[in-house]
Design a protein around this motif. Sequence first.
Motif, short mmCIF file in Angstrom:
data_model
loop_
_atom_site.label_atom_id
_atom_site.label_comp_id
_atom_site.label_asym_id
_atom_site.label_seq_id
_atom_site.Cartn_x
_atom_site.Cartn_y
_atom_site.Cartn_z
N MET A 74 -13.79 -6.55 -37.28
CA MET A 74 -12.83 -5.63 -37.91
C MET A 74 -12.85 -4.28 -37.19
SD MET A 74 -11.15 -6.93 -40.48
CE MET A 74 -10.73 -5.55 -41.51
N GLY A 75 -14.02 -3.80 -36.84
CA GLY A 75 -14.12 -2.54 -36.12
C GLY A 75 -13.43 -2.61 -34.77
N PHE A 76 -13.64 -3.71 -34.04
CA PHE A 76 -13.00 -3.88 -32.75
C PHE A 76 -11.49 -3.97 -32.89
CE2 PHE A 76 -11.38 -6.49 -29.26
CZ PHE A 76 -11.77 -5.69 -28.19
N GLY A 77 -11.03 -4.66 -33.92
CA GLY A 77 -9.59 -4.79 -34.14
C GLY A 77 -8.94 -3.45 -34.44
N MET A 78 -9.59 -2.64 -35.27
CA MET A 78 -9.04 -1.31 -35.58
C MET A 78 -9.03 -0.43 -34.34
SD MET A 78 -10.32 -0.32 -39.40
CE MET A 78 -12.03 -0.64 -39.15
N ALA A 79 -10.09 -0.50 -33.55
CA ALA A 79 -10.16 0.31 -32.33
C ALA A 79 -9.11 -0.14 -31.32
CB ALA A 79 -11.56 0.22 -31.72
N TYR A 80 -8.91 -1.44 -31.19
CA TYR A 80 -7.90 -1.96 -30.28
C TYR A 80 -6.51 -1.50 -30.70
CZ TYR A 80 -5.24 -5.25 -27.46
OH TYR A 80 -4.36 -5.80 -26.58
N SER A 81 -6.24 -1.54 -31.98
CA SER A 81 -4.94 -1.09 -32.49
C SER A 81 -4.72 0.39 -32.22
CB SER A 81 -4.85 -1.39 -33.99
OG SER A 81 -3.66 -0.89 -34.52
N ASN A 82 -5.75 1.19 -32.44
CA ASN A 82 -5.63 2.63 -32.16
C ASN A 82 -5.40 2.90 -30.68
OD1 ASN A 82 -6.01 3.22 -34.84
ND2 ASN A 82 -8.15 3.80 -34.62
N CYS A 83 -6.12 2.19 -29.82
CA CYS A 83 -5.95 2.37 -28.38
C CYS A 83 -4.56 1.94 -27.93
CB CYS A 83 -7.00 1.58 -27.61
SG CYS A 83 -8.66 2.23 -27.80
N THR B 144 -13.84 3.07 -29.99
CA THR B 144 -14.27 1.67 -30.05
C THR B 144 -15.76 1.57 -30.39
OG1 THR B 144 -12.59 1.04 -28.45
CG2 THR B 144 -14.40 -0.50 -28.78
N VAL B 145 -16.57 2.38 -29.76
CA VAL B 145 -18.01 2.35 -30.02
C VAL B 145 -18.31 2.74 -31.46
CG1 VAL B 145 -20.19 3.50 -29.45
CG2 VAL B 145 -18.71 2.70 -27.63
N VAL B 146 -17.63 3.78 -31.95
CA VAL B 146 -17.87 4.22 -33.33
C VAL B 146 -17.43 3.16 -34.33
CG1 VAL B 146 -17.10 5.90 -35.06
CG2 VAL B 146 -17.78 6.68 -32.81
N LYS B 147 -16.25 2.58 -34.13
CA LYS B 147 -15.74 1.61 -35.10
C LYS B 147 -16.56 0.31 -35.09
CE LYS B 147 -11.20 3.25 -36.11
NZ LYS B 147 -11.56 4.60 -36.04
N ILE B 148 -16.96 -0.16 -33.92
CA ILE B 148 -17.79 -1.38 -33.87
C ILE B 148 -19.16 -1.10 -34.48
CG2 ILE B 148 -19.02 -2.95 -32.32
CD1 ILE B 148 -16.60 -2.94 -30.53
N SER C 272 -5.57 12.98 -15.38
CA SER C 272 -6.53 13.55 -16.33
C SER C 272 -6.15 13.20 -17.77
CB SER C 272 -6.63 15.07 -16.16
OG SER C 272 -5.49 15.71 -16.67
N ASP C 273 -4.85 13.15 -18.07
CA ASP C 273 -4.43 12.73 -19.41
C ASP C 273 -4.80 11.28 -19.66
OD1 ASP C 273 -3.37 15.20 -19.96
OD2 ASP C 273 -1.31 14.63 -19.41
N LEU C 274 -4.62 10.45 -18.65
CA LEU C 274 -4.99 9.04 -18.78
C LEU C 274 -6.50 8.89 -18.96
CD1 LEU C 274 -3.83 6.18 -18.73
CD2 LEU C 274 -4.26 6.14 -16.28
N GLY C 275 -7.27 9.68 -18.23
CA GLY C 275 -8.72 9.66 -18.39
C GLY C 275 -9.16 10.10 -19.78
N LYS C 276 -8.49 11.12 -20.31
CA LYS C 276 -8.81 11.57 -21.67
C LYS C 276 -8.51 10.49 -22.69
CE LYS C 276 -8.10 16.48 -20.84
NZ LYS C 276 -7.27 17.66 -21.13
N LYS C 277 -7.39 9.79 -22.49
CA LYS C 277 -7.05 8.71 -23.42
C LYS C 277 -8.07 7.58 -23.35
CE LYS C 277 -2.17 9.45 -24.04
NZ LYS C 277 -0.86 8.84 -24.15
N TRP C 278 -8.52 7.24 -22.14
CA TRP C 278 -9.54 6.19 -22.00
C TRP C 278 -10.85 6.63 -22.64
CZ3 TRP C 278 -9.38 1.29 -21.44
CH2 TRP C 278 -8.34 0.68 -20.75
N ASP C 279 -11.24 7.88 -22.43
CA ASP C 279 -12.48 8.38 -23.05
C ASP C 279 -12.40 8.33 -24.57
OD1 ASP C 279 -13.58 8.84 -20.59
OD2 ASP C 279 -13.14 11.00 -20.58
N ARG C 280 -11.28 8.78 -25.10
CA ARG C 280 -11.09 8.77 -26.55
C ARG C 280 -11.07 7.34 -27.08
NH1 ARG C 280 -7.29 12.47 -26.76
NH2 ARG C 280 -5.61 11.01 -26.35
N CYS C 281 -10.45 6.44 -26.33
CA CYS C 281 -10.38 5.04 -26.74
C CYS C 281 -11.76 4.38 -26.76
CB CYS C 281 -9.44 4.31 -25.79
SG CYS C 281 -9.23 2.58 -26.15
N LEU C 282 -12.54 4.60 -25.70
CA LEU C 282 -13.87 4.00 -25.65
C LEU C 282 -14.80 4.58 -26.71
CD1 LEU C 282 -14.36 3.70 -21.80
CD2 LEU C 282 -13.86 1.89 -23.43
N ALA C 283 -14.72 5.89 -26.94
CA ALA C 283 -15.55 6.50 -27.98
C ALA C 283 -15.17 5.96 -29.36
CB ALA C 283 -15.41 8.01 -27.94
#
Length: 78
Positions: free
Chosen positions: A49-58, A17-21, A4-15
């Motif tokens: 740039m948005g994708f790069g920032m999101a990738y770095s955060n993830c 990424t969508v916001v930054k792109i 569930s922690d891993l799922g939360k991290k994936w959800d936060r990462c995808l959200a």
Amino acid sequence: MSESDLGKKWDRCLADTVVKIGTGLGLGVVFSLTFFKRRTWPLAFGSGMGFGMAYSNCQHDFQSPYLLHGKYVKEQEQ
């Protein structure tokens, strides 16, 4: 790390990424229309740039498994 922690991290990462792109793409559209005579490179630059920032955060989020995001902090008993 539980599933569930891993799922939360994936959800936060995808959200994130969508916001930054989306934000980078939106700024690219604004700059393309106002300053660069409707060229397409500001769109690609902004979304990249948005994708790069999101990738770095993830990447940082997945490499620090014990990082708390402030939601589950417990008070210590004395």
